[in-house]
Scaffold this motif. Sequence first.
Motif, PDB file in Angstrom:
ATOM      1  N   SER A 121      29.857  31.579 -90.683  1.00 33.21           N
ATOM      2  CA  SER A 121      31.080  31.077 -90.052  1.00 33.21           C
ATOM      3  C   SER A 121      31.720  32.156 -89.178  1.00 33.21           C
ATOM      4  N   VAL A 122      32.699  31.704 -88.388  1.00 35.66           N
ATOM      5  CA  VAL A 122      33.458  32.636 -87.556  1.00 35.66           C
ATOM      6  C   VAL A 122      34.118  33.693 -88.441  1.00 35.66           C
ATOM      7  N   ALA A 123      34.717  33.267 -89.537  1.00 33.01           N
ATOM      8  CA  ALA A 123      35.408  34.212 -90.430  1.00 33.01           C
ATOM      9  C   ALA A 123      34.432  35.225 -91.020  1.00 33.01           C
ATOM     10  N   GLN A 124      33.235  34.751 -91.424  1.00 36.94           N
ATOM     11  CA  GLN A 124      32.247  35.672 -92.013  1.00 36.94           C
ATOM     12  C   GLN A 124      31.758  36.677 -90.968  1.00 36.94           C
ATOM     13  N   ASN A 125      31.521  36.205 -89.747  1.00 37.44           N
ATOM     14  CA  ASN A 125      31.084  37.122 -88.690  1.00 37.44           C
ATOM     15  C   ASN A 125      32.164  38.148 -88.377  1.00 37.44           C
ATOM     16  N   MET A 126      33.427  37.722 -88.438  1.00 33.74           N
ATOM     17  CA  MET A 126      34.519  38.661 -88.157  1.00 33.74           C
ATOM     18  C   MET A 126      34.647  39.712 -89.263  1.00 33.74           C
ATOM     19  N   ALA A 127      34.074  39.412 -90.438  1.00 36.06           N
ATOM     20  CA  ALA A 127      34.195  40.347 -91.567  1.00 36.06           C
ATOM     21  C   ALA A 127      32.981  41.256 -91.713  1.00 36.06           C
ATOM     22  N   LEU A 128      32.010  41.139 -90.818  1.00 36.55           N
ATOM     23  CA  LEU A 128      30.766  41.901 -91.007  1.00 36.55           C
ATOM     24  C   LEU A 128      31.003  43.410 -91.088  1.00 36.55           C
ATOM     25  N   ARG A 129      32.011  43.919 -90.382  1.00 41.77           N
ATOM     26  CA  ARG A 129      32.232  45.376 -90.379  1.00 41.77           C
ATOM     27  C   ARG A 129      32.855  45.880 -91.671  1.00 41.77           C
ATOM     28  N   ASP A 130      33.727  45.072 -92.272  1.00 46.68           N
ATOM     29  CA  ASP A 130      34.537  45.630 -93.380  1.00 46.68           C
ATOM     30  C   ASP A 130      34.711  44.685 -94.568  1.00 46.68           C
ATOM     31  N   PHE A 131      33.739  43.791 -94.790  1.00 49.87           N
ATOM     32  CA  PHE A 131      33.866  42.830 -95.903  1.00 49.87           C
ATOM     33  C   PHE A 131      33.906  43.511 -97.272  1.00 49.87           C
ATOM     34  N   ASP A 132      33.364  44.744 -97.337  1.00 53.18           N
ATOM     35  CA  ASP A 132      33.276  45.424 -98.639  1.00 53.18           C
ATOM     36  C   ASP A 132      34.369  46.483 -98.792  1.00 53.18           C
ATOM     37  N   LEU A 133      35.385  46.436 -97.918  1.00 51.39           N
ATOM     38  CA  LEU A 133      36.472  47.415 -97.983  1.00 51.39           C
ATOM     39  C   LEU A 133      37.788  46.677 -98.187  1.00 51.39           C
ATOM     40  N   PRO A 134      38.798  47.358 -98.790  1.00 48.43           N
ATOM     41  CA  PRO A 134      40.106  46.711 -98.901  1.00 48.43           C
ATOM     42  C   PRO A 134      40.661  46.487 -97.480  1.00 48.43           C
TER      43      PRO A 134
ATOM     44  N   GLY B  99      38.603  45.790-106.035  1.00 48.67           N
ATOM     45  CA  GLY B  99      37.984  45.956-107.360  1.00 48.67           C
ATOM     46  C   GLY B  99      36.605  45.335-107.418  1.00 48.67           C
ATOM     47  N   GLY B 100      35.851  45.482-106.336  1.00 50.73           N
ATOM     48  CA  GLY B 100      34.484  44.956-106.362  1.00 50.73           C
ATOM     49  C   GLY B 100      34.396  43.458-106.114  1.00 50.73           C
ATOM     50  N   ARG B 101      35.557  42.792-105.922  1.00 50.24           N
ATOM     51  CA  ARG B 101      35.495  41.340-105.679  1.00 50.24           C
ATOM     52  C   ARG B 101      35.846  41.024-104.229  1.00 50.24           C
ATOM     53  N   LEU B 102      35.010  40.188-103.594  1.00 55.63           N
ATOM     54  CA  LEU B 102      35.267  39.790-102.206  1.00 55.63           C
ATOM     55  C   LEU B 102      36.416  38.785-102.181  1.00 55.63           C
ATOM     56  N   ARG B 103      37.375  39.027-101.300  1.00 57.62           N
ATOM     57  CA  ARG B 103      38.549  38.133-101.224  1.00 57.62           C
ATOM     58  C   ARG B 103      38.422  37.229 -99.989  1.00 57.62           C
ATOM     59  N   PHE B 104      37.761  36.075-100.203  1.00 58.29           N
ATOM     60  CA  PHE B 104      37.454  35.204 -99.063  1.00 58.29           C
ATOM     61  C   PHE B 104      38.712  34.664 -98.389  1.00 58.29           C
ATOM     62  N   GLY B 105      39.773  34.492 -99.165  1.00 56.87           N
ATOM     63  CA  GLY B 105      41.042  34.017 -98.587  1.00 56.87           C
ATOM     64  C   GLY B 105      41.535  34.984 -97.517  1.00 56.87           C
ATOM     65  N   ALA B 106      41.394  36.298 -97.810  1.00 56.98           N
ATOM     66  CA  ALA B 106      41.837  37.326 -96.856  1.00 56.98           C
ATOM     67  C   ALA B 106      40.970  37.283 -95.594  1.00 56.98           C
ATOM     68  N   TRP B 107      39.652  37.047 -95.768  1.00 54.73           N
ATOM     69  CA  TRP B 107      38.762  36.931 -94.605  1.00 54.73           C
ATOM     70  C   TRP B 107      39.259  35.818 -93.697  1.00 54.73           C
ATOM     71  N   ARG B 108      39.561  34.662 -94.352  1.00 50.90           N
ATOM     72  CA  ARG B 108      39.894  33.466 -93.563  1.00 50.90           C
ATOM     73  C   ARG B 108      41.257  33.608 -92.884  1.00 50.90           C
ATOM     74  N   SER B 109      42.232  34.185 -93.591  1.00 49.10           N
ATOM     75  CA  SER B 109      43.569  34.274 -92.972  1.00 49.10           C
ATOM     76  C   SER B 109      43.545  35.274 -91.813  1.00 49.10           C
ATOM     77  N   ARG B 110      42.796  36.372 -91.976  1.00 48.76           N
ATOM     78  CA  ARG B 110      42.686  37.312 -90.855  1.00 48.76           C
ATOM     79  C   ARG B 110      41.966  36.645 -89.679  1.00 48.76           C
TER      80      ARG B 110
END
Length: 535
Positions: free
Chosen positions: A384-397, A402-413
């Motif tokens: 998705s657009v949101a996932q592609n936008m997160a490719l650089r920093d999906f694993d960073l706050p 705490g090791g958990r991906l916060r998909f809500g934050a991906w989508r709102s950004r």
Amino acid sequence: MSALHIDPIPAPTGAMALETYELTKRFGSFTALDHVSMKVAPGTVHALLGENGAGKSTLVKCIAGFHRPEEGSVVTDGREQGIANPVIARTLGIGMVYQHFTLAPGMTVAENLLLAGGKTQALIDWKAKRRELEQFLASTPFRLDLDARPSELAAGEKQKLELLKQLYLRPRLLILDEPTSVLTPQEADEVLGHVREFTRSGMCTVLIITHKFREVMAYADEVTVLRRGKAVHNVGVGYTGPALLARYMVGEAADQAIEEEHLSPVHAVRAPVPEAPGRVGKAPNADRAALDVQALDVMGDRGTLAVRGITLSVFPGEILGIAGVSGNGQRELVEALVGQRQRSAGRVAVMDQPYAARREENHRLKVRSLPEEPLRNACVGELSVAQNMALRDFDLPPLCQGGRLRFGAWRSRAREWIAGYGIKTQGENAPIRSLSGGNVQRAVLARELAGDINVLIAANPVFGLDFAAVKEIHTRLRGVRDKGGAVLLISEDLDELLELADRIVVMSEGRIVFETPAASAQRHVLGAHMGGGHH
């Protein structure tokens, strides 16, 4: 019965008069051409201008028999024609040269010319044919070796051969689709100068699709601007100028443009050229390069060196432009810098730190890139657009806590960026491959331009995009520079480099062969180096 014998009407020869009347072409619910009427006088060069998707290619394909219009007609020499297919177009004397080469690579120039003529006998009398081809070449201003093969020809020579293939068939109307997109400015001037001579001699009429205002002003007699499938501006070149043409292309208050320019032929000769923005040049504190490349060698796909010993530096607060005709090592240089291709020798440093283009280094050293063809090189089409936008920093706050991906934050950004960059999409969950080219590039831009940037590597960042997207991306590139970032801009469009860069270097055959401040750069000098004329 011999009394009934009627001599056939001889086919007309020489330049054709062409007219389209209310030409309309739809693809499903999309109207690609909307009642387009246009007149092309015999023996003239008529330019077609417009953004991508404005309908230029559809229009010429209707004239050349590749599309059947739903309404309206094509009129040649005052007679309405039903051009059902390209064969009929050819018998009328309509020839077309495409943007992409259609040469048979294993055949000589002579064989390619004969092939273009169609009706070749099984047995060819080569002596007679060679004489005929040599006579034909002598009647044209082009010089090509009949025994050369396309693989041995430079881009400019290949383009000449494509033109010769059509001229060999003696067309009465020649359609050229962006014929100079792969040429140096010198080659473009040479080819277009010859084209204009053919029309002046009364041999043929030329309809040329281009997106370069300079070519329109220098070589065309008349110009038609298309916008969203409609013809919005039909005018003799002497009565218009780049600023006016640009406004018609983007549909910005055309009336206001006319009022401001009060155009008469005298004004038009000195058509206004947009002022270059205030150049900041190297930032005063920039005694060290943000990006430093030393003696870089990179292998090409054919097992030979594509990049040969390149050394260059880009400073904070500077845009360094790399000019060159496509295929001179620019693509391999970019791939080596962004980590998509191995380096054979040399070293690259960012902010005095060694740089191997690893993901961790990109984060730490704040390196970003806008590659060419972003859908292929900078995105995962199915995501998705949101996932592609997160490719650089999906694993960073804050995208990961705490090791958990916060998909809500991906989508709102993603929603914020979609709004901020005006990205047209069905929403942040739509697969990125469902977006148009300009919107894919805006999505990649949003991701790459977020936060602080030390180095931005941009390769043909506006290729194939419409006017509005081009303007916006250029503004954002300047924004990176003005905040102190170093921008390496690789572009095949010299106008883009002259407008944006602070310094320009020219790449030819894998080497840097020339450098100049952009403010004092001269197009013909750059062109000579691009053509490899100064090694």
